[in-house]
Design a protein around this motif. Structure first.
Motif, PDB file in Angstrom:
ATOM      1  N   SER A  67     -41.267  20.668 -35.606  1.00 55.19           N
ATOM      2  CA  SER A  67     -41.262  19.903 -35.541  1.00 55.19           C
ATOM      3  C   SER A  67     -41.725  20.091 -37.436  1.00 55.19           C
ATOM      4  O   SER A  67     -42.012  19.364 -38.794  1.00 55.19           O
ATOM      5  N   MET A  70     -39.900  22.286 -39.991  1.00 56.42           N
ATOM      6  CA  MET A  70     -38.916  21.168 -40.348  1.00 56.42           C
ATOM      7  C   MET A  70     -39.383  19.908 -41.738  1.00 56.42           C
ATOM      8  O   MET A  70     -38.859  19.975 -43.222  1.00 56.42           O
ATOM      9  N   LEU A  71     -40.048  19.798 -41.096  1.00 62.85           N
ATOM     10  CA  LEU A  71     -41.391  19.041 -42.475  1.00 62.85           C
ATOM     11  C   LEU A  71     -41.960  19.322 -43.533  1.00 62.85           C
ATOM     12  O   LEU A  71     -41.327  19.659 -44.808  1.00 62.85           O
ATOM     13  N   TYR A  74     -38.181  19.601 -45.560  1.00 66.88           N
ATOM     14  CA  TYR A  74     -38.032  18.843 -46.355  1.00 66.88           C
ATOM     15  C   TYR A  74     -39.138  18.246 -46.664  1.00 66.88           C
ATOM     16  O   TYR A  74     -38.746  17.684 -48.161  1.00 66.88           O
ATOM     17  N   THR A  92     -37.077  25.912 -38.118  1.00 67.89           N
ATOM     18  CA  THR A  92     -36.674  25.560 -37.428  1.00 67.89           C
ATOM     19  C   THR A  92     -35.156  25.659 -36.413  1.00 67.89           C
ATOM     20  O   THR A  92     -35.503  25.418 -34.715  1.00 67.89           O
ATOM     21  N   SER A 170     -32.605  14.545 -45.403  1.00 68.55           N
ATOM     22  CA  SER A 170     -34.051  13.270 -44.685  1.00 68.55           C
ATOM     23  C   SER A 170     -33.590  12.961 -43.122  1.00 68.55           C
ATOM     24  O   SER A 170     -33.896  12.620 -42.716  1.00 68.55           O
ATOM     25  N   CYS A 172     -31.523  14.778 -40.950  1.00 66.58           N
ATOM     26  CA  CYS A 172     -31.441  15.769 -40.209  1.00 66.58           C
ATOM     27  C   CYS A 172     -32.767  15.726 -39.634  1.00 66.58           C
ATOM     28  O   CYS A 172     -33.329  16.079 -38.860  1.00 66.58           O
ATOM     29  N   ASN A 173     -33.702  15.744 -40.642  1.00 66.41           N
ATOM     30  CA  ASN A 173     -35.640  15.132 -40.512  1.00 66.41           C
ATOM     31  C   ASN A 173     -36.290  14.777 -39.223  1.00 66.41           C
ATOM     32  O   ASN A 173     -36.698  15.016 -38.586  1.00 66.41           O
ATOM     33  N   THR A 174     -35.512  13.162 -39.519  1.00 63.32           N
ATOM     34  CA  THR A 174     -35.385  12.017 -39.144  1.00 63.32           C
ATOM     35  C   THR A 174     -35.249  13.058 -37.325  1.00 63.32           C
ATOM     36  O   THR A 174     -35.401  13.150 -36.206  1.00 63.32           O
ATOM     37  N   TRP A 176     -33.868  15.629 -36.082  1.00 66.01           N
ATOM     38  CA  TRP A 176     -34.802  16.724 -35.133  1.00 66.01           C
ATOM     39  C   TRP A 176     -37.201  15.983 -34.298  1.00 66.01           C
ATOM     40  O   TRP A 176     -36.651  16.948 -33.928  1.00 66.01           O
ATOM     41  N   HIS A 177     -37.169  15.760 -35.394  1.00 66.40           N
ATOM     42  CA  HIS A 177     -38.341  14.971 -34.996  1.00 66.40           C
ATOM     43  C   HIS A 177     -37.913  14.050 -33.709  1.00 66.40           C
ATOM     44  O   HIS A 177     -39.109  14.384 -33.048  1.00 66.40           O
TER      45      HIS A 177
END
Lengths: 196, 630
Positions: A67, A70-71, A74, A92, A170, A172-174, A176-177
């Protein structure tokens, strides 16, 4: 009138991103159903309690670290630092694969202890079937995430991810988290389940 | 907000020319997708109805040979023109599955959510037209997979549409548990994918794509109903998916989630142990009960709209209607246990489910009384759509009352496995929802095809369907009270039920009459597409935004700007106006003055400042319900 300037949606969030939130809600309901089934079946008795494989703890740590990477990807996209985006996404993806591998090793460990996905003649060991089914269905979502990350990585190499086009990364970020936190929930649920 | 820019819908329509495939097959236009859902739904409905006539023939004439059955199903499943007992169960299973999921879920919700959501909230299309197209094609694929199970060697699934284990979990349990059951599961997983893609899109569209002035409190009731239906689907279908996956593991890998202590005649004692078939029932009915409302709520929304338009009166109790829809949607998640009273559960839990079930009568009664109060002293126009809408109210009352019987655990234990239940759910959920769907088709046919349906044929269709529906399902209550069990292939070996043989003949003849009535509808529907009287832009003098779009049904819906909304959808017969209706996009004169003053007056306050893109989730929720006046 120049219709090209007309705003097509009235919400404050892009409809695609909002749709993703709804999809995540649906996934949450899927796992709510599965963990509820676990509780209901456990309540019926004839249930074998056992400790989670140690490797599942490593899975949890790996998914939490992923995470962070990933952040990093992003945030780099928002700053237009494409090198950072690529490094973040690749890390990631690797951590996602590592998560899958530790899950697999965890299942092998269970199997070595006589806890298989299919346990004929041992009715109480349906607990192991539940654990493996829940973990496997979650892993399918992680694999979906890895494919999603790979697509975004490809777009980054094609210069389609940058400061002015962050919607995809963004989302994808959401996602993955979400799947990461979902595992943390499942891990804690399965860890404390014997005490219920 | 760069992506918020419109897809260049300019006044002179310089779109790229669409090919036949992109316009009619892989279309991303919500109006075309709604037609695809409708026509697929109609075809599935005809197949489902045909099956019901076939098994009703068996129930009425168990000793008679019908060569047509052999011609239809082949000598394997209908030797000498008489249905095979196992195939009878397969037909009942397929009839239930097709009608519940393929006709009344996808056919109803898919058609009208696609057609009406963008048009009634003032949007050019769905939030994601691509997902919308995928939703239809998943549905189509699912339909093909399900129907293909009719052609496999061991026949289609035959354990009932509820697919309870162990019959569904053991491929060797009976012929219908084999390949037919596998195809059933694959079809339903595809269906769930379709439903989720569609539902996510519908919710996102309603919450994010409303035109200026269209606050949530100004939404037509059809939109509220379709929106809440999508919410129910989003929250309940994934749980069925989870239950279905565990079932597939039992079937494919030999796990024992639902299986325990089974002895099969052909295979002896099985090694499965530790599973709980009741667990599947819980997971199934957690979807299964909201599914009832997924079916009926769009029909209720359609009826609200049609009754208001054709009574020339504002809908009685708009807020109460919305709250009752919300109440029904919420309650639908905490009543599933009433399907399992005879499965056996803790009496305290049974009592809880009993109470929550009976509470549903309250919002349902609110809706019924509001329909009646809207009709009361209205200038009723008995259009075809209005007849079907009133028909829905009739079915909703008569079917709802028997629901109160069945909600009581003590009565349900006596009635559950009898024809009483069959009569109840066919009237309240089958007939009511079908009437809502037919009402919607007659009402919005001009919006779909630019023509009107033939009115006299519509009346013939209505009266034949209305009469035959009651003749089929009303007597079922009485034979159910007398104890006649459901799911029996024939009663010839049970002389105590012999006295009901004539009633079975009556019901079957009425079912055939109902089938003939649908042929009238089919002729009317397809002929009107080509030779129906051309419609005007607003043939029913209704207020909602879809009637401001041109008859030609252009891509992007409106040739110019999207209309702004200034009022709710039910300004009918308002004594303040000369006309008896005022469309949602017509401003009040006072409103125009106010606007003028604003434009020439003080600077906008800080409250009017556009908010930044990043807002909290709670701000977002608040914004949805904030009146969006212009």
């Amino acid at each position: 009138m120049n219709m090209a300037q007309e705003v097509e949606y009235t919400g404050r969030v892009h409809p695609k991103k909002f749709s993703l939130w709804l999809l995540l809600l649906g996934i949450l309901m899927l796992f709510s159903g599965l963990t509820s089934a676990y509780i209901v079946r456990k309540g019926d008795g004839n249930w074998y309690d056992f400790e989670l494989p140690t490797l599942f703890l490593y899975s949890t740590i790996i998914v939490l670290v992923s995470s962070i990477t990933m952040l990093y990807a992003y945030r780099s996209a928002k700053k237009d630092e494409l090198g950072g985006v690529k490094i973040g996404l690749i890390l990631t993806i690797l951590l996602g694969l590592g998560f899958g591998y530790t899950q697999y090793l965890g299942w092998v460990e269970l199997s070595d202890n006589g806890l298989h996905f299919v346990n004929p003649k041992y009715g109480d060991r349906v607990s192991a079937s539940f654990l493996i089914a829940i973990a496997a269905i979650h892993l399918a979502h992680i694999i979906g995430g890895i494919i999603y990350l790979s697509v975004i990585l490809g777009k980054t190499f094609n210069l389609q991810v940058h400061k002015k086009n962050t919607l995809q990364i963004s989302m994808c970020n959401t996602y993955w988290h979400f799947v990461g936190l979902l595992w943390v929930y499942l891990y804690l649920f399965l860890y404390f389940a014997p005490d219920f | 907000m760069s992506t918020a820019v419109a897809h260049a819908h300019t006044d002179d329509h310089h779109h790229h020319e669409e090919s036949f495939i992109s316009k009619y097959i892989f279309s991303m236009d919500h109006k075309m997708i709604s037609k695809q859902f409708l026509i697929t739904g109609i075809i599935m409905g005809l197949i489902g109805m045909g099956m019901s006539i076939a098994f009703r023939l068996q129930l009425a004439y168990p000793d008679t040979s019908f060569p047509i059955l052999e011609w239809l199903f082949g000598s394997k499943w209908a030797p000498d023109g008489k249905l095979d007992a196992g195939y009878y169960m397969a037909l009942v299973t397929m009839h239930g599955t097709i009608m519940v999921f393929y006709v009344l879920t996808a056919g109803l919700s898919g058609t009208f959510a696609n057609l009406l959501l963008p048009l009634q909230i003032g949007a050019r299309d769905m939030a994601s037209p691509f997902m919308n197209m995928l939703s239809y094609w998943f549905f189509f694929l699912s339909s093909v997979v399900l129907l293909s199970s009719l052609f496999v060697e061991t026949g289609p699934a035959s354990g009932g549409w509820t697919i309870y284990p162990p019959l569904s979990a053991l491929p060797k349990a009976m012929p219908g548990s084999g390949m037919g059951m596998t195809l059933w599961l694959v079809a339903i997983i595809l269906f769930i994918a379709s439903s989720l893609l569609g539902g996510i899109n519908y919710i996102s569209t309603v919450l994010n794509m409303r035109t200026k002035g269209m606050s949530m409190t100004r939404l037509p009731l059809t939109v509220w109903a379709l929106f809440l239906t999508a919410v129910l689907g989003l929250l309940s279908f994934p749980v069925l998916l989870g239950g279905g996956l565990l079932l597939m593991f039992d079937r494919g890998f030999g796990t024992s989630f639902y299986l325990s202590d089974i002895y099969l005649g052909s295979a002896g004692a099985l090694e499965h142990t530790g599973g709980s078939p009741v667990l599947f029932q819980h997971l199934f009915w957690f979807l299964g009960h909201p599914e009832v409302y997924i079916i009926i709520m769009p029909a209720l929304g359609i009826t609200s709209e049609i009754i208001a338009v054709n009574s020339r009166k504002p809908i009685f109790g708009y807020t109460a209607m919305v709250i009752s829809l919300l109440g029904i949607a919420f309650l639908s998640f905490i009543v599933w246990g009433h399907h399992m009273f005879i499965t056996g559960m803790n009496p305290l839990l049974g009592a809880v489910f009993l109470v929550t079930t009976l509470i549903i009568a309250v919002p349902s009664a609110v809706k019924t009384f509001n329909y009646l109060a809207t009709l009361w002293r209205g200038n009723i126009r008995f259009t075809n759509a209005m007849m079907f809408a009133i028909g829905l109210v009739s079915f909703f009352i008569s079917g709802g009352l028997t629901g109160i019987f069945l909600g009581n655990a003590t009565l349900d234990i006596q009635l559950h496995d009898t024809y009483f239940v069959v009569g109840h759910f066919h009237i309240v959920m089958g007939c009511a929802a079908i009437f809502g769907m037919l009402a919607g088709i007659y009402h919005w046919f001009p919006k779909m095809f630019g023509r009107l349906m033939n009115k006299p044929l519509g009346y013939i269709h209505f009266w034949l369907t209305f009469a035959s529906a009651y003749l089929v399902f009303f007597p079922m209550h009485f034979i159910g009270l007398a104890g006649v069990p459901r799911r029996y292939y024939a009663f010839t070996l049970l002389p105590e039920y012999g006295q009901w043989a004539d009633v079975n003949v009556l019901m079957t003849l009425a079912a055939i009459l109902g089938g003939i009535a649908q042929l009238v509808f089919i002729y009317n529907f397809f002929s009107s597409i080509f030779i129906g009287k051309k419609s005007t832009e607003n043939p029913w003098e209704a207020n909602t935004l879809e009637w401001t779009t041109p008859v030609e049904r252009i891509h992007g819906n409106w040739p110019g700007a999207i209309p702004t909304v200034y009022r709710w959808a039910y300004d009918y017969s308002n004594p303040a106006y000369d006309e008896d209706f005022k469309m949602q996009n017509v401003p009040d004169e006072s409103h125009v003055v106010e606007l003028f003053e604003t434009n020439t007056g003080t600077a906008p306050s800080t409250k009017d400042k556009p908010e930044t893109e990043t807002v909290s989730f709670f701000t977002l929720i608040r914004n949805w319900f904030k009146p969006r006046t212009v």
